[in-house]
Design an enzyme around this catalytic site. Structure first.
Site, mmCIF file in Angstrom:
data_model
loop_
_atom_site.group_PDB
_atom_site.id
_atom_site.type_symbol
_atom_site.label_atom_id
_atom_site.label_comp_id
_atom_site.label_asym_id
_atom_site.label_seq_id
_atom_site.Cartn_x
_atom_site.Cartn_y
_atom_site.Cartn_z
ATOM 1 N N PRO A 86 0.821 -1.219 0.000
ATOM 2 C CA PRO A 86 0.000 0.000 0.000
ATOM 3 C C PRO A 86 0.853 1.267 0.000
ATOM 4 C CG PRO A 86 -0.345 -1.276 2.029
ATOM 5 C CD PRO A 86 0.565 -2.079 1.155
ATOM 6 N N GLU A 113 1.958 -8.167 8.662
ATOM 7 C CA GLU A 113 2.067 -6.741 9.005
ATOM 8 C C GLU A 113 3.000 -5.971 8.078
ATOM 9 O OE1 GLU A 113 0.233 -5.110 11.313
ATOM 10 O OE2 GLU A 113 -0.804 -7.028 11.324
ATOM 11 N N ARG A 150 -4.526 -8.784 -20.565
ATOM 12 C CA ARG A 150 -5.473 -8.432 -21.633
ATOM 13 C C ARG A 150 -4.863 -7.462 -22.650
ATOM 14 N NH1 ARG A 150 -8.135 -3.584 -20.822
ATOM 15 N NH2 ARG A 150 -10.066 -4.138 -21.895
ATOM 16 N N ASP A 164 -10.885 1.799 -24.099
ATOM 17 C CA ASP A 164 -11.015 1.563 -22.660
ATOM 18 C C ASP A 164 -11.079 2.870 -21.885
ATOM 19 O OD1 ASP A 164 -10.891 -1.162 -22.667
ATOM 20 O OD2 ASP A 164 -8.761 -1.292 -22.170
HETATM 21 N N1 ADE Z 1 -1.169 -4.989 0.102
HETATM 22 C C1 ADE Z 1 -2.110 -4.567 0.968
HETATM 23 N N2 ADE Z 1 -2.804 -3.532 0.479
HETATM 24 C C2 ADE Z 1 -2.290 -3.282 -0.763
HETATM 25 C C3 ADE Z 1 -2.577 -2.348 -1.776
HETATM 26 N N3 ADE Z 1 -3.526 -1.416 -1.640
HETATM 27 N N4 ADE Z 1 -1.853 -2.390 -2.925
HETATM 28 C C4 ADE Z 1 -0.883 -3.308 -3.075
HETATM 29 N N5 ADE Z 1 -0.553 -4.219 -2.143
HETATM 30 C C5 ADE Z 1 -1.250 -4.212 -1.004
#
Ligand code: ADE
Length: 221
Positions: A86, A113, A150, A164
């Site tokens: 994230p 974590e 794709r 797209d």
């Molecule tokens: N792992 C946990 N959340 C994530 C996200 N939003 N993007 C990529 N990997 C992740």
């Protein structure tokens, strides 16, 4: 293209890669997808792949050794190593296009974590699929592989993805099929008269209207 996905949960991918367009792309040899359980690479006598964080804090942290050794065994000069987290750069359709031209992707799914920061040193790219936190990188990996596959030459026709959403920073125009009237809702007249110039104009104006409504940020680009 070859794609290696490093995960502790290979079974999570069942179905996603064995149906529909991805299934066909694999059968036709357009993409080779391998699920690699990096637990198989741990040197720990108890098969551990994670440990507690230095400095304290909750949860377990993926250790360097299994992932380093796994990547070393797969990597070639043609490989691009992607870490899913994230904290990465937000993934976009333009990146899917770029990545669809690579020869070999190694995708690392983080879990628990987090992972030891030093794992980033063996990665070319850190990607997030959006501003939310999932339980791991498996679902993001599915999203990456689907959106990239794709776009590989010959998987679907160029015509199918040239319009797209996100191409030219505009969302897609609305489409309709039979019947002409459904529960009182009519197909727009302009689509029925075969005037291709008018249809093109209508579709572009709809793209602009929908983008203004749902994603005004795209129009600023
Ligand atoms: N792992 C946990 N959340 C994530 C996200 N939003 N993007 C990529 N990997 C992740």
């Amino acid at each position: 293209m070859k794609i290696d996905i490093l995960t502790l949960f290979p079974e999570m991918f069942d179905g996603v890669f064995t149906e529909s367009i991805i299934k066909r792309a694999r059968e036709e040899g357009k993409v080779e997808i391998n699920l690699v359980n990096f637990r198989d690479y741990t040197l720990d006598p108890h098969n551990k792949v994670d440990d507690t964080p230095y400095g304290g804090g909750s949860g377990m942290v993926l250790m360097c050794q299994p992932i380093f050794d796994c990547v070393k065994s797969l990597r070639t000069p043609d490989s691009k190593v992607i870490l899913l987290t994230p904290s990465g750069k937000v993934y976009k359709q333009s990146m899917a296009y770029d990545l669809s031209h690579e020869k070999h992707l190694i995708i690392i799914c983080g879990h628990y974590e987090g992972f030891d920061e030093r794992i980033k040193s063996i990665c070319d790219l850190e990607l997030s699929i959006g501003d939310y936190v999932l339980t791991g990188g498996e679902i993001p990996a599915m999203i990456l592989v689907d959106s990239i596959t794709r776009l590989i030459d010959g998987v679907i026709t160029l015509e199918s993805h040239i319009n797209d959403s996100f191409n030219n920073n505009l969302l897609d125009y609305p489409t309709y099929t039979k019947p002409r009237v459904y529960e009182g809702m009519e197909v727009p007249e302009v689509l029925l008269n075969g005037d291709h110039k008018k249809i093109e104009e209508y579709r572009l104006s709809e793209q602009i209207r929908i983008t203004k409504e749902n994603r005004p940020d795209l129009l600023d680009k």
